[in-house]
Design an enzyme around this catalytic site. Structure first.
Site, PDB file in Angstrom:
ATOM      1  N   GLY A  38       0.876  -1.251  -0.011  1.00  0.00           N
ATOM      2  CA  GLY A  38       0.003   0.023   0.049  1.00  0.00           C
ATOM      3  C   GLY A  38       0.905   1.324  -0.024  1.00  0.00           C
ATOM      4  O   GLY A  38       1.928   1.288  -0.300  1.00  0.00           O
ATOM      5  N   ILE A 178       2.996  15.698   6.391  1.00  0.00           N
ATOM      6  CA  ILE A 178       3.440  15.236   4.851  1.00  0.00           C
ATOM      7  C   ILE A 178       4.305  16.370   4.606  1.00  0.00           C
ATOM      8  O   ILE A 178       5.540  16.353   3.999  1.00  0.00           O
ATOM      9  CB  ILE A 178       2.552  14.725   3.956  1.00  0.00           C
ATOM     10  N   GLU A 197       1.072  27.756   4.992  1.00  0.00           N
ATOM     11  CA  GLU A 197      -0.019  26.939   5.814  1.00  0.00           C
ATOM     12  C   GLU A 197      -1.147  27.955   6.096  1.00  0.00           C
ATOM     13  O   GLU A 197      -0.907  29.124   6.688  1.00  0.00           O
ATOM     14  CB  GLU A 197       0.554  26.615   7.151  1.00  0.00           C
ATOM     15  N   ALA A 264       0.231  19.361  -0.126  1.00  0.00           N
ATOM     16  CA  ALA A 264       0.196  18.236   1.013  1.00  0.00           C
ATOM     17  C   ALA A 264      -1.049  19.017   1.977  1.00  0.00           C
ATOM     18  O   ALA A 264      -0.733  19.400   3.140  1.00  0.00           O
ATOM     19  CB  ALA A 264       1.309  18.047   1.573  1.00  0.00           C
ATOM     20  N   HIS A 440      22.832   3.948  31.281  1.00  0.00           N
ATOM     21  CA  HIS A 440      23.571   4.812  30.875  1.00  0.00           C
ATOM     22  C   HIS A 440      24.831   4.812  30.274  1.00  0.00           C
ATOM     23  O   HIS A 440      25.559   3.861  30.421  1.00  0.00           O
ATOM     24  CB  HIS A 440      23.861   5.707  32.275  1.00  0.00           C
TER      25      HIS A 440
HETATM   26  P1  NAI Z   1      -2.643  17.147   7.630  1.00  0.00           P
HETATM   27  O1  NAI Z   1      -4.131  17.429   7.727  1.00  0.00           O
HETATM   28  O2  NAI Z   1      -1.555  16.748   8.772  1.00  0.00           O
HETATM   29  O3  NAI Z   1      -1.981  18.888   7.155  1.00  0.00           O
HETATM   30  C1  NAI Z   1      -2.550  19.484   6.098  1.00  0.00           C
HETATM   31  C2  NAI Z   1      -2.482  20.793   6.366  1.00  0.00           C
HETATM   32  O4  NAI Z   1      -2.757  21.776   5.196  1.00  0.00           O
HETATM   33  C3  NAI Z   1      -3.255  21.545   7.382  1.00  0.00           C
HETATM   34  O5  NAI Z   1      -2.587  22.030   8.476  1.00  0.00           O
HETATM   35  C4  NAI Z   1      -4.084  22.375   6.720  1.00  0.00           C
HETATM   36  O6  NAI Z   1      -4.654  23.611   7.473  1.00  0.00           O
HETATM   37  C5  NAI Z   1      -3.349  22.986   5.403  1.00  0.00           C
HETATM   38  N1  NAI Z   1      -4.208  23.469   4.348  1.00  0.00           N
HETATM   39  C6  NAI Z   1      -5.242  22.966   3.807  1.00  0.00           C
HETATM   40  N2  NAI Z   1      -5.512  23.912   2.968  1.00  0.00           N
HETATM   41  C7  NAI Z   1      -4.517  24.754   2.627  1.00  0.00           C
HETATM   42  C8  NAI Z   1      -4.294  25.649   1.597  1.00  0.00           C
HETATM   43  N3  NAI Z   1      -5.261  26.178   0.622  1.00  0.00           N
HETATM   44  N4  NAI Z   1      -3.119  26.634   1.645  1.00  0.00           N
HETATM   45  C9  NAI Z   1      -2.484  26.425   2.780  1.00  0.00           C
HETATM   46  N5  NAI Z   1      -2.564  25.395   3.857  1.00  0.00           N
HETATM   47  C10 NAI Z   1      -3.736  24.564   3.634  1.00  0.00           C
HETATM   48  O7  NAI Z   1      -2.209  16.344   6.055  1.00  0.00           O
HETATM   49  P2  NAI Z   1      -1.101  15.739   5.403  1.00  0.00           P
HETATM   50  O8  NAI Z   1       0.083  16.418   6.002  1.00  0.00           O
HETATM   51  O9  NAI Z   1      -1.455  15.841   4.093  1.00  0.00           O
HETATM   52  O10 NAI Z   1      -1.217  14.415   5.965  1.00  0.00           O
HETATM   53  C11 NAI Z   1      -2.432  13.706   5.775  1.00  0.00           C
HETATM   54  C12 NAI Z   1      -2.290  12.380   6.803  1.00  0.00           C
HETATM   55  O11 NAI Z   1      -1.293  11.499   6.530  1.00  0.00           O
HETATM   56  C13 NAI Z   1      -2.533  12.824   8.176  1.00  0.00           C
HETATM   57  O12 NAI Z   1      -3.537  12.521   8.730  1.00  0.00           O
HETATM   58  C14 NAI Z   1      -1.200  12.347   8.813  1.00  0.00           C
HETATM   59  O13 NAI Z   1      -1.560  11.993  10.121  1.00  0.00           O
HETATM   60  C15 NAI Z   1      -0.587  11.273   7.844  1.00  0.00           C
HETATM   61  N6  NAI Z   1       0.607  10.827   7.798  1.00  0.00           N
HETATM   62  C16 NAI Z   1       1.445  10.669   8.820  1.00  0.00           C
HETATM   63  C17 NAI Z   1       2.863  10.638   8.837  1.00  0.00           C
HETATM   64  C18 NAI Z   1       3.379  10.462  10.239  1.00  0.00           C
HETATM   65  O14 NAI Z   1       2.734  10.119  11.181  1.00  0.00           O
HETATM   66  N7  NAI Z   1       4.594  10.349  10.328  1.00  0.00           N
HETATM   67  C19 NAI Z   1       3.467  10.664   7.608  1.00  0.00           C
HETATM   68  C20 NAI Z   1       2.723  11.260   6.411  1.00  0.00           C
HETATM   69  C21 NAI Z   1       1.323  11.323   6.801  1.00  0.00           C
END
Ligand code: NAI
Length: 464
Positions: A38, A178, A197, A264, A440
């Site tokens: 996936g 992301i 953001e 993203a 440690h």
């Molecule tokens: P996210 O929801 O974390 O962040 C997206 C951001 O884009 C938000 O802060 C939002 O306010 C902003 N945004 C929306 N429209 C916009 C615009 N027109 N202009 C500017 N900013 C805007 O989503 P993301 O980063 O795409 O990740 C998706 C999912 O994947 C999440 O639920 C995340 O938990 C998961 N993920 C987790 C990872 C990890 O745990 N290391 C790694 C990658 C993804």
């Protein structure tokens, strides 16, 4: 063919569910239209971590003169780096396929749709019948108006991870998980990176404290990443040909010149094209399917897990649900876990990891709490690693000292959160953590130090 379970989607939720189903003796079919493993394995968690490690090495080499060691400026062979990342992915993909096959899971490479409550139709023309059907189709990047993924200048995270090129200027729309992970990687590969953001703060959708976010922002800014908050990206204008340059128009900020734009802004459950209407199921406005505590949808015999249902879109959450669901199929009580027990790790440098509630949330919930912190700068191991930035924070119930939440900002936070996750899940006390002898010099001493600090008996840092 009549079998016991059909699982649609072979991501971390679906394949783990399939392995567990076969382990407990159920005849299991797993249908995947793209690749077994996936998004997490092929276009998410794993390739990002490979690139994270490689680009961290670049940073370490560039800053090694501090330790008296100098390297010639590193040369990055992008196709070779991309090929290495792909080999990491393929090794894991091979392992998963072997596990599934050895376990007797029948793997079908095809698109699948529900035809009836107990019948799945494959694009290959085959039909699978089972009393239990598990939907584990995951999620896909959200496209926003003005930034179509069909535009070659616009990247989804899949394009960014394909690593075909390193743009001179990259604008990242979305200061979420992301966006920030990829901003960090591309900055280290040499791109000028600006993150846009919409909300007043980065990572605003996560339960993180202000201090954690402020520390991360300081580090990212010091690495040359521009963070613009409270700015909405509205569209793309083209600069004059023959230049590849585009201009990102914004509301609340200036126009931004870029060579590539990474979008993203979140992910959407893959609930379309599944034939849900044929069985009387309909997703909510976000595309998610409603399920009960046993991952049962409104239709008897149809279950849904992972990104397709509510909760954080995390691979380990999907895996935990897949395994727990398989257990319910043989009458085992579900392993059960609450949302607070699910750790989150963000692979920026420094890393951010958390589990349980933040200090802010605990206070909002009116809980009387104890808070303890311990800085990386006081850990011998961290100093020897040249990783002095960051801190451990533990939040506990003042009444019974139960650990309610931990946040870690700093090197290896993603690994260190494991101990904290055990403490939160098992309702352990500050004393359990503080009085456990930690080796440690190691980084986990930081969690012990934070627990001691919360108890007012810190040895290696000042008590308040
Ligand atoms: P996210 O929801 O974390 O962040 C997206 C951001 O884009 C938000 O802060 C939002 O306010 C902003 N945004 C929306 N429209 C916009 C615009 N027109 N202009 C500017 N900013 C805007 O989503 P993301 O980063 O795409 O990740 C998706 C999912 O994947 C999440 O639920 C995340 O938990 C998961 N993920 C987790 C990872 C990890 O745990 N290391 C790694 C990658 C993804």
């Amino acid at each position: 063919m009549k079998i016991d379970v059909v699982i649609i989607g072979a991501g971390p939720g679906g394949y783990a569910c399939a392995i567990r189903c076969s382990q407990v003796g159920l005849r299991t079919a797993l249908v995947e239209e793209k690749k077994v493993g996936g998004v997490c394995l092929h276009w998410g968690c794993i390739p990002t971590k490979a690139l994270y490690a490689a680009t961290k090495l670049l940073h370490q080499a560039a800053t090694a003169p501090e330790m008296g060691i100098s390297f010639a400026p590193p040369a990055v062979d992008i196709p070779a780096l991309a090929a290495w990342k792909d080999r990491v992915v393929e090794t894991l993909a091979g392992g998963i396929t072997t596990l599934l096959t050895k376990g007797g899971v029948a793997i079908y490479s095809s698109h699948a749709e529900l035809e009836a409550p107990r019948r799945v139709r494959l694009a290959t023309g085959e039909t699978l019948e089972a009393d239990r059907i598990v939907l584990a189709t995951g999620s896909a990047p959200i496209e926003i108006p003005g930034f179509p993924f069909s535009d070659p200048a616009v990247w989804s995270s899949d394009d960014a991870l394909a690593l075909h090129e390193v743009p001179r200027r990259l604008v990242v729309i979305g200061g979420g998980v992301i966006g920030l992970e990829l901003a960090n990687i591309y900055r280290r590969l040499g791109s000028g990176v600006t993150v846009v953001e919409l909300l007043p703060e980065i990572l605003a959708t996560l339960d993180l404290d202000r201090r954690t976010i402020a520390g991360l922002k300081r580090s990212l800014t010091a690495q040359g990443i521009r963070l613009l908050t409270g700015v909405k990206a509205t569209g793309i204008a083209r600069a004059k040909a023959p230049s590849d340059e585009v201009v990102v128009t914004t509301e609340g900020g200036e126009p931004l010149h870029a060579d590539r734009v990474l979008v993203a802004v979140g992910r959407r459950p893959n609930s379309g094209g599944l034939g849900l209407d044929r069985v009387g199921l309909s997703p909510d406005r976000r595309g998610a399917l409603a399920v009960d505590a046993g991952w049962r949808t409104a239709v008897d015999g149809i279950y849904a897990i992972g990104d397709l249902v509510a909760g954080p879109m995390l691979a380990h959450k999907a895996t935990a649900e897949g395994v727990a669901l398989a257990d319910t199929f043989i009458g085992e009580p579900p392993t059960g876990f609450s949302a607070e027990e699910i750790p989150q790790a963000i692979f920026t440098d420094p890393e951010v990891a958390s589990v349980g509630v933040s200090e802010k949330t605990a206070r909002e919930q009116g809980i009387d709490i104890l808070v303890g912190r311990f800085p990386y700068g006081a850990l011998g191991k961290a100093l020897g690693m040249r990783e002095p930035d960051g801190f451990f924070q533990v939040v506990a119930d003042a009444a019974d000292h139960r650990v309610l939440g931990v946040q870690i900002l700093g090197a290896e936070a993603s690994d260190l959160i494991g101990e904290a996750a055990i403490a939160v899940r098992n309702r352990m006390s500050l004393e359990s953590v503080a009085h456990t002898v930690h080796a440690h010099p190691t980084l986990p001493e930081g969690l012990q130090g934070a627990a001691e600090h919360a108890l007012g008996r810190a040895i290696h840092t000042a008590n308040r």
